[in-house]
Design a protein around this motif. Structure first.
Motif, mmCIF file in Angstrom:
data_model
loop_
_atom_site.group_PDB
_atom_site.id
_atom_site.type_symbol
_atom_site.label_atom_id
_atom_site.label_comp_id
_atom_site.label_asym_id
_atom_site.label_seq_id
_atom_site.Cartn_x
_atom_site.Cartn_y
_atom_site.Cartn_z
ATOM 1 N N SER A 281 -19.657 -9.228 -30.599
ATOM 2 C CA SER A 281 -18.839 -9.467 -29.424
ATOM 3 C C SER A 281 -18.673 -10.887 -29.154
ATOM 4 N N THR A 282 -19.811 -11.923 -29.496
ATOM 5 C CA THR A 282 -19.547 -13.245 -28.814
ATOM 6 C C THR A 282 -18.748 -13.714 -29.981
ATOM 7 N N GLY A 283 -18.714 -15.030 -29.806
ATOM 8 C CA GLY A 283 -17.666 -15.892 -30.706
ATOM 9 C C GLY A 283 -16.301 -16.341 -29.996
ATOM 10 N N PRO A 284 -15.717 -17.156 -30.631
ATOM 11 C CA PRO A 284 -14.252 -17.490 -29.998
ATOM 12 C C PRO A 284 -13.288 -16.332 -30.147
ATOM 13 N N SER A 285 -12.809 -16.309 -29.140
ATOM 14 C CA SER A 285 -11.504 -15.127 -29.082
ATOM 15 C C SER A 285 -10.506 -15.616 -29.544
ATOM 16 N N ILE B 240 -22.154 -24.673 -27.384
ATOM 17 C CA ILE B 240 -20.810 -24.707 -26.484
ATOM 18 C C ILE B 240 -20.386 -23.195 -26.064
ATOM 19 N N ASP B 241 -20.460 -22.318 -26.934
ATOM 20 C CA ASP B 241 -20.133 -21.020 -26.893
ATOM 21 C C ASP B 241 -18.450 -20.830 -26.466
ATOM 22 N N PRO B 242 -17.638 -21.573 -27.206
ATOM 23 C CA PRO B 242 -16.176 -21.568 -26.835
ATOM 24 C C PRO B 242 -15.728 -20.379 -26.854
ATOM 25 N N ASP B 243 -14.325 -20.225 -26.032
ATOM 26 C CA ASP B 243 -13.623 -19.110 -26.028
ATOM 27 C C ASP B 243 -12.583 -19.694 -26.924
ATOM 28 N N LEU B 244 -12.103 -20.651 -27.243
ATOM 29 C CA LEU B 244 -10.934 -21.303 -27.636
ATOM 30 C C LEU B 244 -11.425 -22.457 -28.731
ATOM 31 N N LEU B 245 -11.162 -22.025 -29.909
ATOM 32 C CA LEU B 245 -11.817 -23.256 -31.094
ATOM 33 C C LEU B 245 -10.645 -23.643 -31.774
ATOM 34 N N LEU B 246 -10.475 -24.956 -31.766
ATOM 35 C CA LEU B 246 -9.618 -25.797 -32.469
ATOM 36 C C LEU B 246 -9.966 -26.511 -33.561
ATOM 37 N N ILE B 247 -9.538 -26.300 -34.805
ATOM 38 C CA ILE B 247 -10.077 -27.083 -36.238
ATOM 39 C C ILE B 247 -9.029 -27.702 -36.795
ATOM 40 N N LEU C 49 -14.835 -21.757 -39.676
ATOM 41 C CA LEU C 49 -14.482 -20.260 -39.835
ATOM 42 C C LEU C 49 -15.752 -19.641 -40.206
ATOM 43 N N VAL C 50 -16.869 -20.037 -40.902
ATOM 44 C CA VAL C 50 -18.079 -19.361 -41.112
ATOM 45 C C VAL C 50 -18.467 -18.887 -39.711
ATOM 46 N N HIS C 51 -18.515 -19.913 -38.908
ATOM 47 C CA HIS C 51 -19.157 -19.677 -37.330
ATOM 48 C C HIS C 51 -18.270 -18.545 -36.715
ATOM 49 N N ALA C 52 -16.904 -18.797 -37.024
ATOM 50 C CA ALA C 52 -16.010 -18.073 -36.164
ATOM 51 C C ALA C 52 -16.079 -16.478 -36.726
ATOM 52 N N ARG C 53 -16.636 -16.270 -37.680
ATOM 53 C CA ARG C 53 -16.463 -14.807 -38.063
ATOM 54 C C ARG C 53 -16.692 -13.891 -36.892
ATOM 55 N N PRO C 54 -15.824 -12.880 -37.053
ATOM 56 C CA PRO C 54 -16.082 -11.852 -35.548
ATOM 57 C C PRO C 54 -16.967 -10.633 -35.953
ATOM 58 N N ARG C 55 -18.377 -11.185 -35.944
ATOM 59 C CA ARG C 55 -19.510 -10.353 -36.413
ATOM 60 C C ARG C 55 -20.256 -9.845 -35.297
ATOM 61 N N ARG D 103 -11.809 -21.065 -21.026
ATOM 62 C CA ARG D 103 -12.595 -21.881 -19.964
ATOM 63 C C ARG D 103 -13.467 -22.795 -20.833
ATOM 64 N N ARG D 104 -13.655 -22.532 -21.875
ATOM 65 C CA ARG D 104 -14.764 -23.273 -22.558
ATOM 66 C C ARG D 104 -13.822 -23.526 -24.203
ATOM 67 N N ILE D 105 -13.591 -24.834 -24.400
ATOM 68 C CA ILE D 105 -12.711 -25.098 -25.513
ATOM 69 C C ILE D 105 -13.693 -26.064 -26.463
ATOM 70 N N ALA D 106 -13.697 -25.711 -27.797
ATOM 71 C CA ALA D 106 -14.271 -26.685 -28.763
ATOM 72 C C ALA D 106 -13.416 -27.241 -29.768
ATOM 73 N N ILE D 107 -13.382 -28.364 -29.920
ATOM 74 C CA ILE D 107 -12.712 -28.919 -30.792
ATOM 75 C C ILE D 107 -13.446 -29.549 -31.971
ATOM 76 N N VAL D 108 -13.245 -29.099 -33.268
ATOM 77 C CA VAL D 108 -14.064 -29.775 -34.277
ATOM 78 C C VAL D 108 -13.245 -30.951 -35.109
ATOM 79 N N ALA D 109 -13.919 -31.967 -35.097
ATOM 80 C CA ALA D 109 -13.249 -33.081 -35.820
ATOM 81 C C ALA D 109 -13.833 -33.729 -37.065
#
Length: 227
Positions: free
Chosen positions: A137-141, A104-111, A129-135, A8-14
């Motif tokens: 219950s939040t963060g991109p799935s 943004i709190d994305p559930d999908l992160l494209l990098i 990937l530093v942000h996306a670390r699964p540390r 539902r919320r997608i973040a693309i890092v360019a």
């Protein structure tokens, strides 16, 4: 399960303006059409003396025009110096990118892909990937790396990390929108056979599509998915 079906919320890092359109513009457009909110974080901007300020402002206008064509909900410019990310304290970049992604709190992160030839791309991959670390219950799935023409295949596959896609998104219905968005970058479009040509974008989409029996597709390397 489709990559987009539960996003539902997608973040693309360019790393640079236009990387997001080249890499996943068709996926972005399809996600918007399916009701997702799509956000783009552009990490760098050109700065004098390496880049002329008039050109930088023109590219920013082109970026916003391209995002309007796609239907991007928000565009965030971090304004770190293009082609100079290796000169920064990595913690500054990590903090700024993580703060933007947290909003943004994305559930999908494209990098971008770690094996891209441009060092900015490699640094941004790691910062994301530093942000996306699964540390918690939040963060991109789901986290996936996209393919950028003129960057992803120009290093030394076999010696450096090779882009071997294991995830494909059908963009048959949105390829023309992707191309229209890229054509907004008048300063970046090149004549064929340059990789930054309309012909090359269409050819890659056709090839990636044929790989999975679709008319057009974008390819990704899946980094992590939590179901």
């Amino acid at each position: 399960m489709s990559l987009l079906s539960h996003s539902r919320r997608i973040a693309i890092v360019a790393p640079h303006a236009d990387d997001e359109i080249l890499g996943c513009g068709g996926t972005m457009a399809r996600a918007v059409a399916e009701g997702a909110d799509v956000h783009v974080i552009v990490v760098t901007r050109g700065q004098p003396p390496l880049f002329d300020e008039e050109l930088v402002q023109r590219i920013r206008s082109e970026t916003l025009r391209a995002h309007e064509i796609i239907g991007v909900k928000s565009t965030i410019f971090l304004d770190f110096p293009a082609a100079n990310l290796d000169q920064l304290r990595r913690s500054d970049l990590n903090h700024a990118l993580s703060s933007a992604l947290a909003r943004i709190d994305p559930d999908l992160l494209l990098i971008p892909f770690i094996g891209d030839i441009h060092l900015d791309h490699q640094i941004v991959f790691n910062a994301a990937l530093v942000h996306a670390r699964p540390r918690s219950s939040t963060g991109p799935s789901c986290v996936a790396a996209y393919e950028t023409l003129s960057e992803t295949n120009w290093l030394a596959p076999g010696v450096t990390p090779a882009f071997i896609p294991n995830l494909f998104v059908d963009i048959s219905s949105t390829l023309e929108r992707k191309i229209a968005a890229f054509c907004s970058f008048e300063t970046q479009v090149k004549p064929a056979p340059d990789e930054r040509s309309v012909e090359a974008i269409r050819a890659l989409a056709t090839t990636r599509g044929a790989t999975v029996y679709r008319h057009a597709a974008e390819a990704f390397v899946l980094i992590r998915q939590i179901n």
